[in-house]
Design a protein around this motif. Structure first.
Motif, mmCIF file in Angstrom:
data_model
loop_
_atom_site.group_PDB
_atom_site.id
_atom_site.type_symbol
_atom_site.label_atom_id
_atom_site.label_comp_id
_atom_site.label_asym_id
_atom_site.label_seq_id
_atom_site.Cartn_x
_atom_site.Cartn_y
_atom_site.Cartn_z
ATOM 1 N N MET A 307 19.037 32.728 31.126
ATOM 2 C CA MET A 307 17.763 32.188 30.681
ATOM 3 C C MET A 307 17.726 32.091 29.156
ATOM 4 O O MET A 307 17.298 31.087 28.584
ATOM 5 N N GLU A 308 18.209 33.141 28.487
ATOM 6 C CA GLU A 308 18.244 33.140 27.029
ATOM 7 C C GLU A 308 19.162 32.038 26.494
ATOM 8 O O GLU A 308 18.911 31.471 25.434
ATOM 9 N N ALA A 309 20.235 31.767 27.246
ATOM 10 C CA ALA A 309 21.187 30.746 26.807
ATOM 11 C C ALA A 309 20.720 29.330 27.142
ATOM 12 O O ALA A 309 21.339 28.362 26.717
ATOM 13 N N GLY A 310 19.656 29.217 27.919
ATOM 14 C CA GLY A 310 19.191 27.888 28.305
ATOM 15 C C GLY A 310 19.977 27.290 29.450
ATOM 16 O O GLY A 310 19.913 26.078 29.689
ATOM 17 N N TYR A 311 20.720 28.118 30.184
ATOM 18 C CA TYR A 311 21.519 27.636 31.313
ATOM 19 C C TYR A 311 20.639 27.698 32.558
ATOM 20 O O TYR A 311 20.801 28.563 33.422
ATOM 21 N N LEU A 312 19.713 26.757 32.669
ATOM 22 C CA LEU A 312 18.643 26.851 33.658
ATOM 23 C C LEU A 312 19.143 26.718 35.087
ATOM 24 O O LEU A 312 18.626 27.379 35.995
ATOM 25 N N GLU A 313 20.127 25.861 35.311
ATOM 26 C CA GLU A 313 20.623 25.724 36.691
ATOM 27 C C GLU A 313 21.309 27.004 37.174
ATOM 28 O O GLU A 313 21.291 27.316 38.359
ATOM 29 N N LEU A 504 27.418 15.977 39.453
ATOM 30 C CA LEU A 504 27.187 16.908 38.359
ATOM 31 C C LEU A 504 25.683 16.963 38.077
ATOM 32 O O LEU A 504 24.958 15.997 38.301
ATOM 33 N N THR A 505 25.224 18.099 37.587
ATOM 34 C CA THR A 505 23.816 18.203 37.228
ATOM 35 C C THR A 505 23.543 17.382 35.971
ATOM 36 O O THR A 505 24.469 17.052 35.217
ATOM 37 N N GLN A 506 22.286 17.081 35.741
ATOM 38 C CA GLN A 506 21.916 16.337 34.547
ATOM 39 C C GLN A 506 22.311 17.105 33.287
ATOM 40 O O GLN A 506 22.764 16.525 32.299
ATOM 41 N N ASN A 507 22.163 18.422 33.330
ATOM 42 C CA ASN A 507 22.546 19.248 32.178
ATOM 43 C C ASN A 507 24.049 19.189 31.917
ATOM 44 O O ASN A 507 24.488 19.182 30.764
ATOM 45 N N GLN A 508 24.836 19.169 32.988
ATOM 46 C CA GLN A 508 26.286 19.047 32.822
ATOM 47 C C GLN A 508 26.653 17.709 32.198
ATOM 48 O O GLN A 508 27.510 17.631 31.314
ATOM 49 N N LEU A 509 26.006 16.650 32.675
ATOM 50 C CA LEU A 509 26.281 15.313 32.139
ATOM 51 C C LEU A 509 25.941 15.243 30.649
ATOM 52 O O LEU A 509 26.705 14.700 29.844
ATOM 53 N N GLU A 510 24.804 15.818 30.286
ATOM 54 C CA GLU A 510 24.396 15.795 28.885
ATOM 55 C C GLU A 510 25.338 16.648 28.031
ATOM 56 O O GLU A 510 25.674 16.272 26.901
ATOM 57 N N TYR A 511 25.747 17.797 28.561
ATOM 58 C CA TYR A 511 26.698 18.651 27.841
ATOM 59 C C TYR A 511 27.996 17.891 27.579
ATOM 60 O O TYR A 511 28.525 17.880 26.460
#
Length: 571
Positions: A307-313, A504-511
């Protein structure tokens, strides 16, 4: 001495040695033998390590010829004489001792008790002479000598009784002498030597104070060796010392190795939390999850780290998998500070991320990229944490401009249309008109070749600028470099996520897109800022543009209009 001709040829193939140094030693004194050994070493033409190994083997063979009065006694005589050989003394001491050890392990005949007893007595006298200051010596050699010849307290007592050096110094026994000597070693902070002697002679002093001294002097290897020798109570003291200094990794290693969890339940848990935090900071979330071993308290701690790292998934994944009720879901969590801490894709004005897993989309992407003067490159693959196992295939490849990033599903495209994939990527990677930007691209291209070895597109590239080589940033990787150049770092928490999952999740794609896009922005900063800005410590980026080919014979001669200098000057 008999020589195996084939063996002699092997030695000569790596360097010339003077073989006359290894004849029958029945009537050769240790001084003459060592002199010949030195000449062999000096005149040998191979490297030092090879010479050492070759000479060690020859000395071992010499000992098999039963030099008088015996191999063990002969080696002790060599050790006594060696100080006169100056700079060669220490190295040759290790050489002859290691050769004797090898001889003892491999000889089939029983050892001569007379030889062993004679060598032990002589080694005890040698020990007293060296520590008495009559001879210069290396502490490691001295400890090895005592162990190899099994010199105990009885031998020290006997040698002390007839020693001219120590007679009249008032030592009633070998124990008194050794206690004084070891105390002097401790005062001079030669802790490992002191510990080795205490262990060898089975002395059990001076206890807790000694451990504290070693820890304060950061000689942790000696401290742990001493704690293991003294037993559980000393190990517990050492764990406490480490804990008080917040050296949790060292403390936890001792706790695990010696099954001390019952004595340190709180510290054990604190150490486990620290281990999870280290893994999370390295983005090794799957390893961290396995380390938690289903412990609910540790899993909740891991959720908080995510949570602190922003890794929400990852937060939602862990909560769902382990039914962690009472913890806030990612969408409910307060993670606004993360947005302010890291660079985001919309900060770079990227307009579109395009997922490419079909031939038609691949051709469209290639057509667009061929019209770009500068593109960023990156790759991702699923981590494999099993030691020694084959790495997973590269899963995706990101190629893009400053406004549009294409993410190629390499696994699917290779399976569906490998020939088209090969042609399209060759058009981009081998183009002289497109400047390709990467970061540590040598690692990526190595993985690409391991994954898709039959494709030609990864065997050659032209006009590549590895941003890492321009800045030579020593730590922090691309995230640290981004922080240095653009003022804000990258969030790397998803670096080791499952890149083979589809979709892939949206967060993975953006990363993934961000890693390619940020290279273009860093490049522009390098290009547009003059070198009077010394804080950047950059060199001319054009000099770092490179080409590579696995098989130079296949490369056609470059046309003059596409020379490296001409192409570089257009960017």
């Amino acid at each position: 001495m008999d020589f195996d001709p084939e063996e002699a040829d092997d030695i000569e193939s790596v360097g010339t040695l003077c073989l006359h140094a290894f004849s029958d030693l029945t009537y050769v004194s240790p001084v003459v033998f060592l002199y010949l050994l030195k000449e062999s070493y000096i005149h040998g033409s191979c490297k030092a390590t090879k010479k050492f190994q070759a000479l060690q083997h020859r000395v071992h063979q010499v000992l098999a010829n039963k030099p008088k009065p015996g191999p063990a006694t002969f080696i002790v005589h060599c050790l006594i004489v060696l100080p006169v050989f100056g700079v060669y003394a220490e190295g040759f001491s290790h050489l002859v001792i290691s050769a004797l050890r090898r001889f003892f392990k491999t000889v089939s005949e029983p050892r001569s008790e007379d030889d062993i007893d004679s060598a032990r007595k002589l080694a005890a006298k040698y020990f007293l002479t060296t520590v008495g200051g009559s001879l210069s010596y290396d502490e490691k050699v001295m400890v090895h000598t005592l162990k190899v010849f099994d010199v105990g307290l009885t031998s020290i007592d006997e040698a002390l009784a007839v020693s001219d050096v120590w007679r009249g110094h008032g030592f009633a026994s070998g124990s008194a002498f050794l206690e004084r000597y070891i105390s002097d070693l401790i005062k001079s902070k030669s802790f490992m030597t002191a510990v080795s002697l205490l262990e060898h002679f089975s002395f059990r002093f001076p206890g807790e104070t000694f451990l504290q001294q070693m820890v304060e002097d950061k000689d942790f290897q000696a401290a742990e060796k001493w704690g293991s020798f003294m037993g559980r109570s000393s190990l517990c003291i050492l764990v406490q010392e480490y804990g008080s200094r917040n050296m949790l990794k060292q403390a936890y290693n001792i706790i695990k190795k010696n099954y001390l969890q019952p004595e340190f339940p709180d510290l054990s848990y604190k150490c486990k939390e620290s281990e999870l935090k280290d893994l999370a900071e390295k983005a090794c979330w799957d390893v961290a999850e396995r380390k938690a071993k289903g412990d609910k308290q540790l899993l909740e701690y891991l959720v908080n780290l995510a949570m602190e790292a922003g890794y929400l998934e990852k937060v939602d994944e862990l909560c769902d998998r382990y039914s962690l009720e009472g913890l806030p879901k990612a969408q409910e969590a307060e993670v606004g500070f993360v947005d302010k801490s890291f660079l985001h894709l919309n900060d770079l004005a990227v307009e579109d991320i395009v997922w490419v897993d079909e031939v038609n989309e691949l051709r469209k992407a290639t057509s667009f990229l061929e019209g770009c003067r500068v593109v960023g490159l990156d790759c991702e693959w699923k981590p494999n944490y099993m030691k020694g196992s084959k790495p997973n295939k590269v899963s995706i490849m990101q190629i893009g401009s400053d406004t549009k990033i294409f993410i190629l599903d390499l696994i699917k495209l290779y399976n569906d249309a490998s020939e088209v994939l090969d042609n399209c990527l060759s058009q981009i990677l081998q183009s002289y008109s497109i400047l390709k930007l990467g970061y540590n691209f040598q690692c990526d291209i190595k993985q690409l070749n391991l994954s898709y070895g039959d494709l030609e597109c990864f065997k050659r590239y032209d006009m590549l600028l590895d941003i890492q080589n321009v800045f030579k940033e020593k730590c922090g990787g691309l995230s640290g470099l981004t922080k240095k150049i653009l003022g804000v770092s990258l969030n790397k928490t998803r670096r080791n996520s499952d890149w083979e999952q589809r979709p892939l999740t949206q967060n993975q794609l953006e990363y993934a897109a961000l890693d390619a896009a940020v290279l273009i922005h860093i490049f522009r900063h390098v290009r547009d800022h003059p070198q009077h800005d010394s804080s950047l410590e950059t060199v001319q980026w054009k000099s770092h543009i490179v080409s590579h080919m696995d098989n130079p014979k296949k490369l056609m001669k470059k046309p003059k209009c596409h020379s490296l200098e001409t192409s570089a000057s257009t960017f």
